[in-house]
Every structure is written in structure tokens, then in C-alpha cells.
Design a protein around this motif. Structure first.
Motif, PDB file in Angstrom:
ATOM      1  N   VAL A 265       1.001  -1.333  -0.020  1.00 63.90           N
ATOM      2  CA  VAL A 265      -0.024  -0.061  -0.029  1.00 63.90           C
ATOM      3  C   VAL A 265       0.827   1.214   0.020  1.00 63.90           C
ATOM      4  O   VAL A 265       1.678   1.363   0.613  1.00 63.90           O
ATOM      5  N   LEU A 266       0.323   2.222  -0.779  1.00 65.04           N
ATOM      6  CA  LEU A 266       1.152   3.666  -0.760  1.00 65.04           C
ATOM      7  C   LEU A 266       1.307   4.351   0.694  1.00 65.04           C
ATOM      8  O   LEU A 266       0.131   4.233   1.305  1.00 65.04           O
ATOM      9  N   TYR A 267       2.368   4.886   0.884  1.00 64.62           N
ATOM     10  CA  TYR A 267       2.499   5.363   2.191  1.00 64.62           C
ATOM     11  C   TYR A 267       1.566   6.671   2.549  1.00 64.62           C
ATOM     12  O   TYR A 267       1.581   7.534   1.542  1.00 64.62           O
ATOM     13  N   THR A 268       1.051   6.980   3.517  1.00 66.89           N
ATOM     14  CA  THR A 268       0.489   7.967   3.888  1.00 66.89           C
ATOM     15  C   THR A 268       0.897   8.453   5.230  1.00 66.89           C
ATOM     16  O   THR A 268       1.076   7.742   6.161  1.00 66.89           O
ATOM     17  N   PHE A 269       0.861   9.961   5.495  1.00 64.66           N
ATOM     18  CA  PHE A 269       1.373  10.364   6.874  1.00 64.66           C
ATOM     19  C   PHE A 269       0.322  10.339   7.953  1.00 64.66           C
ATOM     20  O   PHE A 269      -0.853  10.866   7.570  1.00 64.66           O
ATOM     21  N   ASN A 270       0.605   9.961   9.090  1.00 68.96           N
ATOM     22  CA  ASN A 270      -0.227  10.029  10.208  1.00 68.96           C
ATOM     23  C   ASN A 270       0.257  10.611  11.152  1.00 68.96           C
ATOM     24  O   ASN A 270       1.272  10.477  12.061  1.00 68.96           O
ATOM     25  N   ASN A 289      -2.961  -6.226  11.477  1.00 66.71           N
ATOM     26  CA  ASN A 289      -4.193  -6.674  11.955  1.00 66.71           C
ATOM     27  C   ASN A 289      -5.049  -5.817  12.995  1.00 66.71           C
ATOM     28  O   ASN A 289      -6.114  -5.943  13.139  1.00 66.71           O
ATOM     29  N   ASN A 290      -4.114  -4.754  13.356  1.00 63.40           N
ATOM     30  CA  ASN A 290      -4.839  -3.664  14.406  1.00 63.40           C
ATOM     31  C   ASN A 290      -5.496  -2.862  13.284  1.00 63.40           C
ATOM     32  O   ASN A 290      -5.306  -2.429  12.177  1.00 63.40           O
ATOM     33  N   VAL A 291      -6.655  -2.207  14.025  1.00 64.84           N
ATOM     34  CA  VAL A 291      -7.449  -1.344  13.197  1.00 64.84           C
ATOM     35  C   VAL A 291      -6.754  -0.096  12.603  1.00 64.84           C
ATOM     36  O   VAL A 291      -7.206   0.695  11.763  1.00 64.84           O
ATOM     37  N   LYS A 292      -5.523   0.108  13.433  1.00 66.02           N
ATOM     38  CA  LYS A 292      -5.010   1.739  12.903  1.00 66.02           C
ATOM     39  C   LYS A 292      -4.089   1.322  11.778  1.00 66.02           C
ATOM     40  O   LYS A 292      -4.144   2.342  11.175  1.00 66.02           O
ATOM     41  N   PHE A 293      -4.053   0.201  11.401  1.00 69.25           N
ATOM     42  CA  PHE A 293      -3.475   0.035   9.920  1.00 69.25           C
ATOM     43  C   PHE A 293      -4.258   0.372   8.670  1.00 69.25           C
ATOM     44  O   PHE A 293      -3.759   1.041   7.837  1.00 69.25           O
ATOM     45  N   ASN A 294      -5.443   0.513   8.844  1.00 68.14           N
ATOM     46  CA  ASN A 294      -6.540   0.982   8.179  1.00 68.14           C
ATOM     47  C   ASN A 294      -7.009   2.263   8.014  1.00 68.14           C
ATOM     48  O   ASN A 294      -7.697   2.821   7.138  1.00 68.14           O
ATOM     49  N   GLU A 295      -6.334   2.872   9.096  1.00 66.90           N
ATOM     50  CA  GLU A 295      -6.656   4.455   9.179  1.00 66.90           C
ATOM     51  C   GLU A 295      -5.866   5.375   8.049  1.00 66.90           C
ATOM     52  O   GLU A 295      -4.969   4.987   7.783  1.00 66.90           O
ATOM     53  N   GLU A 296      -6.727   6.186   7.258  1.00 69.17           N
ATOM     54  CA  GLU A 296      -6.284   7.045   6.376  1.00 69.17           C
ATOM     55  C   GLU A 296      -5.346   8.180   6.806  1.00 69.17           C
ATOM     56  O   GLU A 296      -5.804   8.624   7.772  1.00 69.17           O
ATOM     57  N   GLY A 297      -4.357   8.335   6.183  1.00 66.78           N
ATOM     58  CA  GLY A 297      -3.488   9.325   6.530  1.00 66.78           C
ATOM     59  C   GLY A 297      -3.437  10.462   5.412  1.00 66.78           C
ATOM     60  O   GLY A 297      -4.408  10.571   4.671  1.00 66.78           O
ATOM     61  N   LEU A 298      -2.298  11.455   5.747  1.00 63.09           N
ATOM     62  CA  LEU A 298      -2.316  12.468   4.689  1.00 63.09           C
ATOM     63  C   LEU A 298      -1.101  12.234   3.443  1.00 63.09           C
ATOM     64  O   LEU A 298      -0.081  11.453   3.909  1.00 63.09           O
ATOM     65  N   ILE A 299      -1.347  12.386   2.244  1.00 60.45           N
ATOM     66  CA  ILE A 299      -0.440  12.450   1.475  1.00 60.45           C
ATOM     67  C   ILE A 299       0.282  13.874   1.349  1.00 60.45           C
ATOM     68  O   ILE A 299      -0.363  14.983   1.014  1.00 60.45           O
ATOM     69  N   VAL A 300       1.681  13.793   1.513  1.00 61.39           N
ATOM     70  CA  VAL A 300       2.522  14.869   1.674  1.00 61.39           C
ATOM     71  C   VAL A 300       3.446  14.814   0.733  1.00 61.39           C
ATOM     72  O   VAL A 300       4.454  13.851   0.710  1.00 61.39           O
TER      73      VAL A 300
END
Length: 316
Positions: A265-270, A289-300
Motif C-alpha cells: 500500500v502507498l504510504y500516507t502520513f499519520n 491486523n490492528n485497526v490503526k493499519f487501515n486508518e487513512e493518513g495524509l499524502i505529503v
């Protein structure tokens, strides 16, 4: 040895600028070869088409090549349309994020074509041929210069002796081409400077942390390639031995398809969590497997090197 290490560190630290410089130099050299050896203006009614093709088509081809050699392009496209499933942007988040990522890839792909067009305009060979067959240019150059000016203008790229019959005609075409070329170069430099300043000003991390991040990505890619090579070699050895020796394979752990998808998956900044790469995020979230993995971040934009750390990767 110290001097060699200094040189290597310089190339590593400035690999992006050096890469763009090499691409620009190769493009400029190719344009010179084309204009000197391949290009032969027909000097008839086909001047406009012929000159425009040599000016724009190579630039378009270089633009497509820019997409093809960019690792981020293939990370973005690979797996979007798997068999028996609908095409979707879901692996990378929402479609607007895909469009933004595509825009960043497009920006990098424009380096070579803009270089081609700028160098070609400064050389003026292609433009002179194309402009000499353009009706609007003819009306501008041949204004108040006699009825035979139109016929002579299309032949000037092949016969410079006709210049004396059209005062300043060819000079005007060359001047137009070079002015447009310098204006294009200045515009590109201004846009590049402004975009770089904006991306740096909007960076979520400090200058030194950004340097550390770049070092980390370089080392992560090196370790991943070494471990992948070692792992693939061991797996190939086990399977080959089992085939020739007619034995059952020993247990050997390999990542699942789902694990490969997660680290691709492409990197996004959290801003809430400090992950230096998708691999880092995968490890810190219990193998994804943690729910935090699917949290969307920012494209910087300033962190674009995270997905492009492996410069040798391509789609072929």
C-alpha cells in the motif's frame, strides 16, 4: 577511501537532482541528434505537420516513458483490477487520493518532455519548419513584404539563400522560437521553485528528521532486497531438492498474499503515529491486523521519496 565515501554520500544525498539532470542532458543530446541527423524539413505545404510532429511527438513519448519508469506508477496500479473482482481504488483509499497520487507521478513524468520542447525551441529547427507552413505565422511574417513571400517562406528552412528576398523573415521565426523557449524554461523554474518551497514549508517534520527518514528508507530497501533474495533462494532450494529427491518439504514460513498486499500500500502520513514506511506501519500494528493499519493518513508531497526509495524498480 574517505574521499570516495564523500563522493558516494554526495550522490546519495542529491540523487533526485542528479537524476533529473541526467535525464535532461540525455534528452537534450537526443534532440540535437534528431535535429542534426534525422530531421529534414520538406519545405512544402507539409511543413506545419512535419515540424509539429518532431516537436511534440517525441515529447509525448518521453512523457509516457516517465510514467513507465516511475515505481510509484506501478505501486498505484498493481492489484487495482484483480481477477473476478471489480476495479477499485480501495487498495489506496478514496479515488481523490488516487488522483492526487497520479498528479504527483505526472509532475515527475513531465521533466523529460518539457526539456525536449525547451531545447527544441532554443534550437529553432523544428519550430522554424512548422511555423513556415502555418497560415497565421505567414500573415505575420509576410505582412507588407510582397505576394511571393508566402511561397518563399516555406522554402527558407531548406535554402538559407532565400533570406535576402525576405528581410528578417527567418530571423523572426528563430527569434519567436527562442523567446518561447526561454519563456518556457523560466516558467518551469518558477513553478518548480514555488512548489518546492511550498512542499518544504508544509512539511510535517523538521529538516534533520527528514534527513534521518531518507537514510532509514535507503537502509530498509537494502535490507528488504537482501532478505527477499535470501528467502527466495532458500525456498527455491527446498522445492528443487524435494523435486529431485522425491521428499516432502520441510516447514518454511513465507508471507501470505494478504501480507504482501498490506506492505504494498502507498504510504500516507499519520500525524498521530510515527511510521517511517508502510513496512514500519505493518510491523507496529501487529502485522497489519490492528485497526490503526487501515486508518487513512495524509499524502505529503515532501515525503514522496518513501514510495520511490527503490529507484531501480520499474514495471517491467
Amino acid at each position: 577511501m574517505d574521499r570516495l565515501h564523500q563522493v558516494l554520500n554526495f550522490f546519495i544525498c542529491h540523487q533526485t537532482i542528479l537524476g533529473y539532470s541526467i535525464v535532461s542532458l540525455l534528452t537534450a543530446a537526443s534532440e540535437y541528434i534528431f535535429s542534426s541527423v534525422v530531421f529534414k524539413c520538406p519545405c512544402d505545404s507539409g511543413n506545419m505537420l512535419y515540424g509539429s510532429v518532431f516537436l511534440l511527438v517525441p515529447a509525448f513519448i518521453l512523457f509516457l516513458l516517465g510514467f513507465m519508469v516511475n515505481a510509484r506508477t506501478w505501486r498505484l496500479l498493481t492489484g487495482i483490477c484483480p481477477p473476478q473482482e471489480r476495479c477499485s481504488c480501495s487498495p489506496w483509499g478514496s479515488c481523490p487520493r488516487c488522483c492526487l497520487m497520479l498528479m504527483l507521478v505526472t509532475t515527475r513524468a513531465l521533466v523529460a518532455p518539457f526539456t525536449w520542447i525547451a531545447v527544441a525551441l532554443l534550437n529553432a529547427t523544428f519550430y522554424e519548419c512548422a511555423a513556415s507552413g502555418n497560415s497565421m505565422i505567414k500573415s505575420f511574417v509576410c505582412k507588407d513584404k510582397g505576394p511571393d513571400c508566402d511561397k518563399l517562406l516555406v522554402k527558407i528552412p531548406c535554402d538559407k539563400t532565400l533570406l535576402k528576398n525576405i528581410p528578417d523573415g527567418s530571423l523572426s521565426l528563430q527569434a519567436q522560437s527562442q523567446l518561447i523557449g526561454w519563456f518556457l524554461i523560466a516558467s518551469i523554474m518558477i513553478v518548480a521553485l514555488i512548489s518546492t518551497c511550498v512542499s518544504r514549508c508544509c512539511s510535517p517534520v523538521s529538516y534533520l528528521q527528514l534527513k534521518f527518514w531518507q537514510i532509514y528508507m535507503k537502509k530498509e530497501v537494502e535490507h528488504f532486497e537482501n532478505k527477499a533474495t535470501e528467502h527466495a533462494t532458500r525456498l527455491a532450494e527446498i522445492n528443487t531438492n524435494c523435486f529431485f529427491e522425491a521428499t516432502d518439504p520441510v516447514p518454511f514460513q513465507t508471507p501470505s498474499n494478504e501480507d504482501w498486499k498490506k506492505i504494498s500500500v502507498l504510504y500516507t502520513f499519520n500525524p498521530q503515529e510515527q511510521y517511517y514506511s508502510t513496512m514500519h506501519k505493518y510491523v507496529k500494528t501487529n502485522r497489519g491486523n490492528n485497526v490503526k493499519f487501515n486508518e487513512e493518513g495524509l499524502i505529503v508531497p515532501v515525503l514522496g521519496f518513501v514510495d520511490e526509495a527503490n529507484r531501480s524498480e520499474s514495471g517491467f
